[in-house]
Scaffold this active site. Sequence first.
Site, mmCIF file in Angstrom:
data_model
loop_
_atom_site.group_PDB
_atom_site.id
_atom_site.type_symbol
_atom_site.label_atom_id
_atom_site.label_comp_id
_atom_site.label_asym_id
_atom_site.label_seq_id
_atom_site.Cartn_x
_atom_site.Cartn_y
_atom_site.Cartn_z
ATOM 1 N N THR A 80 50.460 74.394 50.103
ATOM 2 C CA THR A 80 51.191 74.292 51.469
ATOM 3 C C THR A 80 50.820 75.450 52.255
ATOM 4 O OG1 THR A 80 53.019 72.971 50.296
ATOM 5 C CG2 THR A 80 53.135 73.579 52.648
ATOM 6 N N ASP A 254 48.781 68.267 54.240
ATOM 7 C CA ASP A 254 48.673 69.421 54.004
ATOM 8 C C ASP A 254 47.432 69.561 52.905
ATOM 9 O OD1 ASP A 254 50.377 68.634 51.730
ATOM 10 O OD2 ASP A 254 51.435 70.581 51.738
HETATM 11 C C1 GP9 Z 1 57.477 74.084 48.863
HETATM 12 C C2 GP9 Z 1 56.468 73.310 49.436
HETATM 13 C C3 GP9 Z 1 55.588 72.502 48.673
HETATM 14 O O1 GP9 Z 1 58.206 74.706 49.534
HETATM 15 O O2 GP9 Z 1 55.916 74.325 50.365
HETATM 16 O O3 GP9 Z 1 54.799 73.406 47.806
HETATM 17 P P1 GP9 Z 1 53.481 73.266 47.329
HETATM 18 O O4 GP9 Z 1 53.402 72.800 45.945
HETATM 19 O O5 GP9 Z 1 53.026 71.765 48.124
HETATM 20 O O6 GP9 Z 1 52.793 74.344 47.930
HETATM 21 MN MN MN Z 2 52.333 71.076 49.910
#
Ligand code: GP9
Ligand code: MN
Length: 402
Positions: A80, A254
């Site tokens: 993300t 994402d």
């Molecule tokens: C956690 C969210 C999810 O804050 O950003 O994380 P990811 O594992 O998808 O990077």
């Molecule tokens: Mn994510």
Amino acid sequence: DGTDTEEIDAYLSKKDTETSSDVKGAAKGKNLILISLESTQQFVIGKEIGGKEVTPFLNDLIKESFYFPNFYHQTAQGKTSDAEFIIDNSLYPLSGGSVFVRRPDNEFYALPEILKEKGYYAASFHGNDREFWNREVMYKTLGYDRYFSKRDFNVTEQNSVNYGLKDIPFFQQSVPYLEELPQPFYAKFLTLTNHFPFLLNDEDKYIPEAETEEGVVNRYFTTVRYTDEALKQFFADLKEKGLYENSIFVLYGDHYGISKSYSEALGNVLNEEINPSRHVAMQKVPLIIHVPGMEGKKIDTVGGQIDLRPTILSLLGVDPEYNTLSFGTSLFAKDREERVIFRDGSFVTDKYVYTENTCYDKKTDEKVKRNKCTPYFSEVQKELGYSDKVILGDLLRFTGKK
Ligand code: GP9
Ligand code: MN
């Protein structure tokens, strides 16, 4: 040093295709609402499980939006946070780790900083702990004025699942904060419920699970469906509060949610065999740009997250000179080069897919002679190398507009 900057600048200036867009400035001065759809891959769009749509709200929204069916995520280990980094900076992620964690002291000239020069206020909303992915620190570096994180929400055992606050209460509780923000604003929302291993309480299951031998794949569609419901309620709330008309919406996936190890089960649900070329196609994520009052249009251009900043700036009518050291080009530009480069050196062009040292025809997913792909090799490496130089050499110290 300065020589690097000049060389990179010269390379990037050849990419500028801004002038040919016909939506330039169409959303000037509007609020920007960016929604990061956790782990949402493009194959869920229009898909049905047990005769029920997985994304009924998004399917309708797409009809009234710019929709980009050939848009890919470009994230690496930073997941993300990589997506956030790529979009705000139009730079590639690093090949190892997360830039959010590794380079929070760099100078950047990120989307929040650019928009703040145009009078915007910038905030991010997310139902997880503020330290996760080093966001608390990195958001300051990138110019966010405010981070609404777990501590700003009422989070109970009942309204959370997996990593944190469920998407429906997350959006519900965010609206009062959003109403209080100075306008125009850039507000980023990071959804969370559709996260591996895709857990959901029974009362939140709007569709049945898929039926493969992999629970992860089966549950994935129900958690995507849950987030779709959260979005529907969020849009309804914004309309009621009078925040819809003055805003534009950018929704994007994402990164992948279903990793390569589940390809067989995923292939069963999608009725196809996922060879390496198709695996690259699985890295497509939805991109929906909704501008209230503008007609929907499907735009087939091949692009990736790195292209989002110039796309958004163009729509908001921000002069391209603010788009400093950008490796992307506006997806609205008519004469842009159709190409997306992945962190591992794989790439997709209008005709070919290159991955695992093999060149494929994009239409047939069949192997083709390597020399169809070789003309792109040096440019791909150059581009990734230049982006790394910008990050590791902290080159925006010299060139960022302030
Ligand atoms: C956690 C969210 C999810 O804050 O950003 O994380 P990811 O594992 O998808 O990077
Ligand atoms: Mn994510």
